[in-house]
Design an enzyme around this catalytic site. Structure first.
Site, PDB file in Angstrom:
ATOM      1  N   ASP A   7      55.043  40.253  55.988  1.00 54.54           N
ATOM      2  CA  ASP A   7      54.163  41.416  56.098  1.00 54.54           C
ATOM      3  C   ASP A   7      53.933  41.996  54.715  1.00 54.54           C
ATOM      4  O   ASP A   7      54.766  41.833  53.802  1.00 54.54           O
ATOM      5  CB  ASP A   7      54.785  42.472  57.019  1.00 54.54           C
ATOM      6  CG  ASP A   7      53.809  43.617  57.299  1.00 54.54           C
ATOM      7  OD1 ASP A   7      52.670  43.329  57.718  1.00 54.54           O
ATOM      8  OD2 ASP A   7      54.178  44.786  57.093  1.00 54.54           O
ATOM      9  N   HIS A 152      54.960  52.646  58.059  1.00 57.21           N
ATOM     10  CA  HIS A 152      54.870  51.190  58.087  1.00 57.21           C
ATOM     11  C   HIS A 152      55.504  50.639  56.819  1.00 57.21           C
ATOM     12  O   HIS A 152      54.935  50.734  55.730  1.00 57.21           O
ATOM     13  CB  HIS A 152      53.402  50.740  58.156  1.00 57.21           C
ATOM     14  CG  HIS A 152      52.772  50.948  59.481  1.00 57.21           C
ATOM     15  ND1 HIS A 152      52.469  49.922  60.345  1.00 57.21           N
ATOM     16  CD2 HIS A 152      52.403  52.078  60.112  1.00 57.21           C
ATOM     17  CE1 HIS A 152      51.925  50.410  61.448  1.00 57.21           C
ATOM     18  NE2 HIS A 152      51.863  51.723  61.325  1.00 57.21           N
ATOM     19  N   ASP A 157      58.658  46.053  59.392  1.00 50.67           N
ATOM     20  CA  ASP A 157      57.665  45.408  60.251  1.00 50.67           C
ATOM     21  C   ASP A 157      57.931  43.914  60.390  1.00 50.67           C
ATOM     22  O   ASP A 157      57.737  43.331  61.466  1.00 50.67           O
ATOM     23  CB  ASP A 157      56.249  45.634  59.702  1.00 50.67           C
ATOM     24  CG  ASP A 157      55.757  47.059  59.945  1.00 50.67           C
ATOM     25  OD1 ASP A 157      56.501  47.839  60.571  1.00 50.67           O
ATOM     26  OD2 ASP A 157      54.635  47.382  59.515  1.00 50.67           O
TER      27      ASP A 157
END
Length: 239
Positions: A7, A152, A157
């Site tokens: 990610d 985030h 993630d």
């Protein structure tokens, strides 16, 4: 089989407009087991993040200015991902940033480095058509806690996506089907499934008592129909 769940976080939406990566994280799996060997990098983008992006990841320009630029750690990143299957949620977005950063550093394209790139968002859409398939929605669907996820972060993630991926693909290595509402199978859809090995199945033969009970049941069918039932008729034809 080596798989990397990856990610990124970025300063904005499009590298063609000068936006850069500010964070990249990778979680390693070998033969569907998490190894604990992660790669996590904060990156100096030499620019501010858009307000909308900053609200998502919370990585300020001052914080990032204290970290290396991507070109300074590109070789370490390449060595880590090279040859692996890389699993990314909404892969098209991350790929365009990774390719832009690698090109700027004078390195090969991301696609050429990986053995395979798998988009877990496309996989989830095939598995759960008509449903929400964001990472948050998938965590909720598979009972994976993301209560600690207020911002985030790429590493968090990636770790959540690794758990989601294992849950989504558990039907690939076990003859177990879980059914959601509406009767849709959540375990077997054939995407990237492993070869079926029949030698792993346990074979149970009928006992003499079970065979006798079966014959008595067929006798009852013959009597009710006034003729041999289809089972016996087919067996006679095959004999």
């Amino acid at each position: 089989m080596r798989q990397i769940i990856l990610d990124t976080e970025t300063t904005g939406l499009d590298p063609s407009q000068g936006h850069r990566m500010v964070e990249v994280a990778c979680v390693e799996m070998l033969n569907r087991g998490l190894t604990g060997r992660h790669l996590h990098m904060y990156l100096n983008p030499d620019r501010d993040s858009d307000p909308e992006a900053l609200a998502i990841h919370g990585l300020t320009t001052k914080f990032l200015s204290e970290h290396p630029r991507f070109e300074d750690v590109a070789d370490e990143f390449i060595d880590y991902v090279k040859g692996a299957e890389v699993i990314i949620h909404n892969a098209a977005f991350d790929k365009k940033f990774l390719n832009a950063e690698l090109k700027r550093a004078g390195k090969p394209s991301f696609d050429s480095l990986c053995g395979k790139i798998t988009d877990s968002l496309l996989f989830a859409r095939e598995l759960h058509p008509g449903k929400r398939n964001s990472l948050d929605a998938l965590c909720e669907r598979y009972g994976i806690s993301n209560a600690h996820r207020t911002l985030h972060g790429a590493l968090l993630d990636s770790e959540l996506l690794a758990e989601v991926w294992l849950a989504m693909t558990r039907g690939q290595d076990a003859l177990i089907m879980d059914f959601e509402e509406g009767g849709a199978s959540s375990g077997l859809n054939g995407l990237g499934s492993q070869a079926f090995d029949a030698t792993r199945l346990r074979v149970l033969l009928a006992t003499a008592e079970e065979l006798q009970a079966h014959e008595e049941y067929l006798d009852g069918l013959d009597k009710a129909a006034g003729q041999p039932c289809l089972w016996r008729a087919q067996a006679a034809a095959d004999a």
